[in-house]
Scaffold this active site. Structure first.
Site, PDB file in Angstrom:
ATOM      1  N   ASP A 106      62.104  59.655  50.425  1.00  0.00           N
ATOM      2  CA  ASP A 106      62.067  60.151  49.047  1.00  0.00           C
ATOM      3  C   ASP A 106      60.788  59.640  48.406  1.00  0.00           C
ATOM      4  OD1 ASP A 106      62.446  60.414  46.219  1.00  0.00           O
ATOM      5  OD2 ASP A 106      64.605  60.660  46.589  1.00  0.00           O
ATOM      6  N   HIS A 139      76.717  61.412  54.140  1.00  0.00           N
ATOM      7  CA  HIS A 139      76.596  60.336  53.145  1.00  0.00           C
ATOM      8  C   HIS A 139      76.930  58.964  53.729  1.00  0.00           C
ATOM      9  CE1 HIS A 139      76.601  61.224  48.536  1.00  0.00           C
ATOM     10  NE2 HIS A 139      75.594  61.803  49.123  1.00  0.00           N
ATOM     11  N   HIS A 188      64.094  63.901  50.722  1.00  0.00           N
ATOM     12  CA  HIS A 188      65.251  63.789  49.826  1.00  0.00           C
ATOM     13  C   HIS A 188      64.779  63.990  48.392  1.00  0.00           C
ATOM     14  CE1 HIS A 188      67.955  60.857  47.518  1.00  0.00           C
ATOM     15  NE2 HIS A 188      68.844  61.634  48.103  1.00  0.00           N
ATOM     16  N   GLU A 226      67.035  58.845  53.607  1.00  0.00           N
ATOM     17  CA  GLU A 226      66.913  58.836  52.148  1.00  0.00           C
ATOM     18  C   GLU A 226      67.084  57.436  51.566  1.00  0.00           C
ATOM     19  OE1 GLU A 226      70.206  61.606  51.460  1.00  0.00           O
ATOM     20  OE2 GLU A 226      71.126  60.100  50.197  1.00  0.00           O
ATOM     21  N   ASP A 275      75.795  66.903  54.996  1.00  0.00           N
ATOM     22  CA  ASP A 275      75.469  65.527  54.611  1.00  0.00           C
ATOM     23  C   ASP A 275      76.741  64.689  54.691  1.00  0.00           C
ATOM     24  OD1 ASP A 275      74.552  63.199  53.532  1.00  0.00           O
ATOM     25  OD2 ASP A 275      73.735  64.106  51.700  1.00  0.00           O
ATOM     26  N   GLU A 287      73.443  64.922  58.394  1.00  0.00           N
ATOM     27  CA  GLU A 287      72.624  63.945  57.653  1.00  0.00           C
ATOM     28  C   GLU A 287      73.414  62.664  57.427  1.00  0.00           C
ATOM     29  OE1 GLU A 287      70.691  65.558  54.215  1.00  0.00           O
ATOM     30  OE2 GLU A 287      71.094  63.756  53.031  1.00  0.00           O
TER      31      GLU A 287
END
Ligand code: MG
Length: 386
Positions: A270, A197, A297, A247, A195, A221
């Site tokens: 999500d 971010h 997510h 997400e 991830d 990700e």
């Protein structure tokens, strides 16, 4: 059957406040639970739920689609993550009520089970560069090993450090070192998701991807910030392994654009942000059309995990489900027993509704507190993405 009240129960779980939504009906004892957790926006979400309540009170909770349309469209300004998170928790709670009134699990309302178990993955957070988790590379590799020893066959890490828009060899080598330690600790057969971010620009994401490729990431990700689909496409085309994202996307038109431009192989909506079961199923249908898998997510609370699982059990293109286990040791004390993870999987549960209830007395022990601020700055004092 009519809705008589929409309430919230806020539970502080360190980095997050879990926002549980309780919808009450005029049928004695019949209530529904949902979750609208949105970290650092807790009070805004609680307020948004209060704003939506007049559209729900007095209504028949079984009109699930109609009530979703009303919540999304009737107050003129549509969407935004605060509003869609508020809608998500209410929508889940309405599904819980309808399923309980029929004596069936929620996945039955969503079309019935398409699988007998759901593969789960553990999110291990970051390493020593991470402002929140603060573990050394070695501790990080050890916790990856522990997850695998507990039966997980997939895990997610934050290997790439917070950095400048264009990093140097030091950052790239640090990320590759961390990835190598984790790969060595868990062996070749475990799927490792990395991830980013959105910490990286597309140019840096490509450099990190080239350096980590020899350790076989399952996917990258959020290799850059959401919003510019063409940037995500650029990264996806350059990497020799798949890209996942979604997400922070709550609008079905954005999901459509991502997938129609082939920007990702996996989407990660999500169920607590994108609009609950009613909306995530539509996103899933778009994904099915584009042959994109869904890995929802979920670093949120126990109601969110239960809701994600009912979606997973009823969704043919579901790939794997995220779960957070490392936030607070008492996460299962504030709910009645949920859906247990055994050997990295959750078996198809025979439950009514969500199959999980909030213990409001236990929850009251952890009242709202402002989330700790995570606000990394570079050496020049400028804001960096974390
Ligand atoms: Mg993520």
């Amino acid at each position: 059957m009519k809705v008589t009240a929409v309430d919230t129960v806020v539970v502080n779980a360190r980095l997050r406040n879990w926002v549980f939504v309780k919808v009450v009906t005029d049928v004695p004892g019949l209530i529904g639970w949902g979750e609208s957790t949105l970290e650092w926006k807790t009070q805004a979400v609680v307020g948004a739920i209060r704003d939506l309540e007049p559209l729900i009170v007095g209504q028949d909770p079984s009109r699930l689609e109609h009530l979703w349309q009303s919540m999304y469209r009737h107050q003129f300004f549509q969407g935004g993550v605060v509003t869609t998170s508020a809608i998500s928790g209410i929508d889940q709670a309405l599904h819980d009520i309808v399923a309980k009134s029929l004596g069936v699990p929620i996945y039955q309302l969503l079309g019935g089970a398409v699988r007998s178990r759901v593969r789960m993955y553990d999110h291990l957070g970051g390493g020593d560069s991470d402002a929140v988790y603060g573990a050394s590379d070695e501790e990080f590799a050890a916790s990856a090993r522990r997850s695998v020893d507990e039966g997980f066959t997939a895990l997610k890490i934050l290997a790439v450090p917070i950095g400048p828009p264009l990093g140097g060899r030091a950052e790239v080598k640090a990320a590759a070192h961390r990835m190598e330690l984790v790969r060595t600790a868990v062996g070749d057969d475990v799927d490792i998701m990395v991830d980013l971010h959105g910490r990286t620009t597309p140019a840096m994401a490509i450099q990190f991807g080239q350096a980590l490729a020899e350790f076989n990431p399952w996917f990258f990700e959020e290799p850059c910030q959401p919003g510019n689909v063409d940037a995500m496409v650029e990264v996806a085309r350059a990497l020799p392994f798949p890209v996942a994202t979604g997400e922070r996307i709550v609008n079905r038109h954005e999901f459509f654009e991502l997938m129609s431009k082939r920007a990702c192989a996996v989407i990660q909506p999500d169920v607590c942000h994108c609009g609950g079961f009613t909306e995530i199923r539509k996103v899933a249908a778009i994904a099915e059309t584009f042959q994109v898998a869904i890995a929802p997510h979920n670093p949120l609370g126990p109601i969110a995990t239960a809701a994600s699982l009912h979606f997973a059990f009823s969704s043919p293109n579901h790939l794997i489900q995220e779960v957070m286990r490392a936030d607070v040791p008492w996460r299962d004390e504030v709910v009645t027993p949920g859906l247990p993870i055994v050997a990295g999987h959750v078996e198809l549960p025979i439950v009514i509704g969500l199959g999980i209830e909030v213990d409001e007395r236990a929850a009251a022990k952890y009242p709202y507190q402002a989330e700790p601020q995570v606000a990394p700055l570079g050496p020049d004092g400028a804001v960096r993405d974390w």
